[in-house]
Enzyme design. Structure first.
Site, PDB file in Angstrom:
ATOM      1  N   SER A 126      22.823 -13.970   7.580  1.00  0.00           N
ATOM      2  CA  SER A 126      22.434 -14.303   8.723  1.00  0.00           C
ATOM      3  C   SER A 126      22.017 -15.643   9.279  1.00  0.00           C
ATOM      4  O   SER A 126      21.533 -15.939  10.252  1.00  0.00           O
ATOM      5  CB  SER A 126      20.917 -13.857   8.552  1.00  0.00           C
ATOM      6  OG  SER A 126      19.881 -14.270   7.714  1.00  0.00           O
ATOM      7  N   GLY A 136       0.918  -1.313  -0.040  1.00  0.00           N
ATOM      8  CA  GLY A 136      -0.030  -0.013  -0.121  1.00  0.00           C
ATOM      9  C   GLY A 136       0.865   1.181  -0.210  1.00  0.00           C
ATOM     10  O   GLY A 136       0.118   2.567   0.261  1.00  0.00           O
ATOM     11  N   THR A 152       1.909   3.243  -2.525  1.00  0.00           N
ATOM     12  CA  THR A 152       1.428   3.878  -3.573  1.00  0.00           C
ATOM     13  C   THR A 152       0.234   4.518  -3.133  1.00  0.00           C
ATOM     14  O   THR A 152      -0.113   5.667  -3.254  1.00  0.00           O
ATOM     15  CB  THR A 152       1.499   3.429  -4.918  1.00  0.00           C
ATOM     16  OG1 THR A 152       2.620   2.875  -5.358  1.00  0.00           O
ATOM     17  CG2 THR A 152       0.954   4.395  -6.054  1.00  0.00           C
ATOM     18  N   LYS A 163      11.082 -11.750  10.210  1.00  0.00           N
ATOM     19  CA  LYS A 163      11.458 -13.117  10.655  1.00  0.00           C
ATOM     20  C   LYS A 163      10.859 -13.394  11.904  1.00  0.00           C
ATOM     21  O   LYS A 163      10.378 -14.775  12.160  1.00  0.00           O
ATOM     22  CB  LYS A 163      13.050 -12.888  11.064  1.00  0.00           C
ATOM     23  CG  LYS A 163      13.982 -13.001   9.663  1.00  0.00           C
ATOM     24  CD  LYS A 163      15.361 -12.574  10.028  1.00  0.00           C
ATOM     25  CE  LYS A 163      16.201 -12.416   8.865  1.00  0.00           C
ATOM     26  NZ  LYS A 163      17.581 -12.143   9.078  1.00  0.00           N
TER      27      LYS A 163
END
Length: 807
Positions: A713, A394, A396, A756
């Site tokens: 990671s 969302g 734009t 995550k």
């Protein structure tokens, strides 16, 4: 075959070419037949302004008595003669120093008695010679000579063949342009295959300067002679084309001017009869009336008036008139000093933003802050915000909501794939079809100087030979510069400081650093399942029922059905795919309603399976700790967070080998190597026998090999998996981890923490291990999203091993 050449009266002297002749010859003929019988002495015929080449036949007008005696002797005795060009045509009795020493041995082919009493001799060149001395001058000139041999190109020489072909084409082109020869001559030239003859024919007949022809004759190597000839012919051809072009332009300009003048006089006469004013006067009058209402500065007004005066001087039928008129209209239609009235009602702005978008608290907070400051300081420069995050969240559409909340006009400009700098700054008016840049065009479309301007996909701006649009955007997005934004087409500064620019991007990593420095970055992260359910209930379902014409049927989705669509039929951070699935279900319901069939107002899990078919995705689930060597990690993707498993297996192998599989990138492979090296170097402290590494094959695998994976990671996850495999101890149940590790065991922070954590919660994870430096990221996540998760912050890998690997 003969064709005439125009000559002046002065040139009608002995030795000038009057009728060049085209001879037929074999491909390999060298024209020297009969020369071998010739002795060392030869009658010499000096000619004015004429250079004869081997193989070429040409007519010569004979006027001198001495020359006539030589010709008759040669015909009577059937002997060859030597032809040399005089250095100066004025010498009547040329000696050794008055003629060029390189000439051509020739055969007298025919004597023609002309009607005017003169005699013309047709001679053909045989072979070049060098004049060593003149031994007699009476009854004609006689000298000692040495024959010269031309060096010809090797057979099947592709470069030389191309050279000869080019010379042939230019020869035909120049002949056709200047002399208009008969078709049979052109045909014979095209079909002539003797390269030596073609070069010599063109040298003899198309080179105007006798000294240049002599220079060509003195070149022994045919290839070198051909290259020199090509330069000369190209020059002659360019001169011919220039002459032709000048003649055509002059003719066309005269015709065009006459036609335009005639038509303009007719138009004036018609307008006069009808009693109409001049259209130019009407245009200028209308422009000045509109200009009086503009709120521009004095400098802009003066510049505009200069352009209007320039328009007055142009005739309406002139091509420049429409260009100038278009420019003036562009300047006139811009909203100079025109601003919409901002709505400073904070409560209304909050309600508008909350109604249109769920979540996005940081963005909403920043907009409300801006409105609050505007209430206190009316002329504050608008902020330049960059919303970044995954597709479909969302970013734009938020621009529209902000415009609605502020009561401003809304414009959007897509920057995806933009390569041309002129799209931003416009084209200079010197170019045909020039126009203003898209920034100015959108401001003109908005009709105010303070719209909400969305710069969509700013991270996908490219650059090439047309310029760097990203660099052009620096002026647009710099609050210190955009007050005087300069568009190349306008050539007048325009104030963009009151425009609220909102840029959107998927990843700020692809935006240049100077551009990033000028924007306020706000992350718009992906939605968790609970947020998606709220968005679907409050926004997507009402919008789609309205779009499908069934809003009055009050169709609803129960929570399990919505959760099923989100988990099993979509795989994204945003809600685009979710809206498509809802639309698909509503289309099928609309079809039933149109057919008069009954439909249930409540969509259940069974209805979802019926309308959407088999489930497309399997949600990530924790798979337990039933095996040693398996650890659970957390990963960030463009569609949100995911859990991933790192598996390690050990097998006997002669020597020691580390294998890494699972479609891993270079950074992830480096993490595996670092993990292996750490475990090997700290084996004693971990409780691993140092001999355990000998004659072992270590295999690290990350499942779902078809999906590319990369990033640092997974470093601590790989160490945990290796320690579990070597010690034969399982990893703690319902535990996941994320963090980069250095070679000395220090745990580094990583990104994508919110995504995550949400992925871990969806998968049923209870405990999470991560760097202590990521604690600040956890504090920014809402408590409701973290409910049921326990965090263990670590700074060294030994802490991870102590907690994660069971004793």
């Amino acid at each position: 075959m003969l064709y005439k050449k125009q000559v002046s009266e002065e040139e009608m002297e002995e030795g000038l070419i009057a009728l060049p002749i085209l001879m037929e010859c074999d491909k390999d003929e060298d024209f020297s037949d009969g020369v071998e019988k010739m002795g060392k002495t030869l009658p010499i015929l000096p000619l004015r302004n004429t250079v004869l080449f081997p193989g070429v036949a040409m007519p010569v007008v004979v006027l001198r008595a001495k020359a006539m005696r030589l010709i008759r002797y040669a015909v009577k005795k059937n002997t060859m003669i030597g032809i040399s060009c005089q250095k100066t045509p004025d010498t009547d009795e040329p000696g050794y120093d008055d003629v060029y020493h390189i000439g051509t041995i020739a055969e007298v082919m025919r004597i023609l008695e002309m009607p005017d009493g003169s005699t013309t001799v047709i001679v053909q060149g045989k072979k070049r010679f060098e004049l060593e001395a003149i031994i007699e001058t009476e009854p004609y000139i006689k000298g000692t000579v040495r024959s010269l041999t031309d060096t010809r190109a090797k057979k099947k020489d592709r470069e030389f063949e191309a050279l000869i072909s080019t010379i042939k084409d230019l020869t035909i082109k120049i002949l056709s342009s200047t002399l208009n020869p008969p078709r049979d001559i052109i045909f014979a030239l095209r079909n002539n295959q003797n390269d030596m003859y073609l070069v010599n024919f063109a040298s003899c007949n198309l080179v105007n300067d006798a000294s240049v022809r002599q220079e060509l004759l003195e070149i022994n190597d045919l290839r070198e002679r051909a290259y020199r000839l090509l330069v000369i012919l190209n020059h002659e051809n360019q001169l011919l084309e220039l002459k032709t072009s000048i003649q055509l332009k002059t003719h066309e300009d005269i015709n065009k001017q006459q036609k335009e003048y005639f038509l303009q006089q007719q138009i004036k006469a018609i307008q006069k009869e009808l009693g109409h004013e001049n259209s130019n006067e009407i245009d200028v009058k209308d422009i000045r009336t509109k200009a009086k209402k503009k709120k521009w500065s004095k400098e802009v007004g003066e510049t505009f008036e200069q352009q209007v005066v320039k328009l007055e001087r142009l005739h309406p039928q002139s091509p420049d008139y429409s260009t100038q008129f278009q420019y003036i209209q562009t300047v006139l239609n811009l909203p100079w000093g025109e601003y919409s009235n901002d709505n400073f009602n904070l409560k209304r702005a909050e309600r508008t933003l909350d109604r249109d978008h769920y979540g996005m608290d940081k963005v909403k907070e920043r907009i409300i802050e801006h409105i609050a400051v505007l209430i206190l300081k009316k002329d504050m420069h608008s902020p330049i915000i960059c919303l970044y995050g995954p597709p479909g969240v969302g970013k734009t559409s938020l621009g529209k909501s902000i415009a609605k909340a502020l009561n401003r006009k809304y414009v959007r400009m897509s920057l995806g794939g933009l390569h041309d700098e002129a799209e931003i700054r416009g084209h200079r008016r010197t170019y045909v079809g020039a126009m203003a840049g898209r920034i100015i065009e959108n401001i003109k479309r908005a009709g105010t100087s303070n719209p909400v301007f969305v710069l969509d996909e700013i991270d996908k701006v490219g650059s090439d030979f047309k310029g760097d649009p990203a660099s052009a955007m620096l002026e647009v997005l710099d609050p210190e510069q955009n007050e005087h934004f300069h568009d190349n087409y306008l050539d007048i500064d325009f104030d963009l400081s009151r425009v609220m620019f909102i840029a959107t991007a998927n990843s700020p990593a692809n935006i240049s650093q100077p551009l990033l420095d000028r924007m306020e970055l706000i992350e718009v992260s992906g939605y968790i399942a609970e947020e998606k359910m709220q968005i679907a209930s409050k926004h997507l379902i009402p919008r789609q029922t309205e779009a499908h014409g069934i809003a009055d049927k009050k169709i609803k989705f129960d929570k399990p059905a919505l959760r099923l669509i989100i988990d099993s039929y979509t795989h994204e951070s945003g809600v685009r795919e979710l809206e498509k699935k809802i639309a698909k279900i509503l289309r099928k319901i609309a079809r039933k309603i149109a057919l008069g069939e009954e439909t249930a107002p409540l969509i259940t899990v069974e209805e979802v399976h019926k309308y959407l078919g088999a489930e497309e995705y399997t949600p990530d689930k924790y798979q337990g700790n039933g095996y040693t060597g398996v650890a659970t990690g957390l990963a960030w993707t463009a569609v949100g967070g995911e859990i991933l498993f790192v598996e390690t297996s050990l097998s006997k192998f002669k020597g020691s080998k580390l294998t890494v599989t699972g479609n891993l990138g270079d950074v992830m492979k480096e993490s595996a190597a670092i993990a292996m090296e750490y475990v090997r170097s700290h084996a004693a402290s971990i409780g691993i026998d140092e001999d355990a590494f000998e004659d072992r094959s270590i295999h690290i695998h990350v499942p779902e090999g078809a999906i590319p994976k990369d990033g640092p990671s997974a470093g601590i996850t790989m160490v945990t998996s290796l320690v579990s495999a070597f010690t034969n101890r399982k990893v703690r149940k319902c535990l996941a981890m994320t963090g980069e590790m250095t070679l000395r065991g220090k745990i580094m922070p990583v990104g994508g923490i919110k995504e995550k954590m949400l992925a871990a919660k969806r998968a049923g994870i209870k405990d999470i291990v991560l760097s202590i430096e990521n604690k600040k990221n956890i504090s920014e996540i809402k408590e409701e999203y973290l409910k049921g998760l326990t965090f263990h912050y670590v700074s060294d890998i030994s802490e991870v091993i102590d907690y994660a690997v069971l004793k």
